[in-house]
Scaffold this motif. Structure first.
Motif, short mmCIF file in Angstrom:
data_model
loop_
_atom_site.label_atom_id
_atom_site.label_comp_id
_atom_site.label_asym_id
_atom_site.label_seq_id
_atom_site.Cartn_x
_atom_site.Cartn_y
_atom_site.Cartn_z
N MET A 191 56.38 17.06 50.99
CA MET A 191 55.20 16.29 50.26
C MET A 191 53.87 17.30 50.42
SD MET A 191 53.96 13.15 51.75
CE MET A 191 55.32 11.44 51.56
N ASN A 192 53.33 17.21 49.42
CA ASN A 192 52.03 17.40 49.75
C ASN A 192 51.53 17.44 49.86
OD1 ASN A 192 51.00 16.81 47.17
ND2 ASN A 192 52.57 17.80 46.06
N ASN A 193 50.14 17.42 49.85
CA ASN A 193 48.77 16.38 50.68
C ASN A 193 47.58 15.87 50.10
OD1 ASN A 193 48.28 18.99 52.58
ND2 ASN A 193 47.09 20.18 51.83
N GLN A 194 48.11 15.00 48.73
CA GLN A 194 47.67 15.21 47.42
C GLN A 194 48.72 13.76 47.98
OE1 GLN A 194 44.86 14.92 46.24
NE2 GLN A 194 46.25 12.09 45.42
N GLU A 195 49.72 14.08 48.13
CA GLU A 195 50.67 12.65 48.32
C GLU A 195 50.63 12.18 49.35
OE1 GLU A 195 54.65 14.24 45.75
OE2 GLU A 195 54.92 15.31 48.33
N ILE A 196 50.46 13.32 50.72
CA ILE A 196 50.07 12.88 52.15
C ILE A 196 49.09 12.34 51.67
CG2 ILE A 196 49.35 13.50 54.52
CD1 ILE A 196 51.24 15.63 54.10
#
Length: 75
Positions: free
Chosen positions: A1-6
């Motif tokens: 999970m990348n920062n945007q998804e988080i």
């Protein structure tokens, strides 16, 4: 999970919990002592909240930071 998804996951969880409790963004922002515009950015996944802000939001929603971070409200 990348920062945007988080950021999107946390934002969705905050919004879902807020709606379940029947709170408006304005009510939550006042209770958590944050700017409504900032809360909107967080809920829309455009900004990642700091831990202190997440804590104030969690307390205002009668939940925990862990619950806001996890994926359980998304389903």
């Amino acid at each position: 999970m990348n920062n945007q998804e988080i950021a999107q996951n946390i934002g969705k969880n905050i919004k879902i919990k807020r709606v379940i409790l029947g709170m408006s963004q304005l009510e939550l922002s006042k209770k958590a002592k944050i700017n409504q515009g900032h809360l909107s950015l967080i809920e829309n996944g455009r900004k990642i909240a700091s831990i202190p802000i997440l804590h104030r939001i969690a307390v205002s929603l009668n939940t925990t930071v862990s619950d806001l971070i996890c994926e359980k409200y998304q389903k």
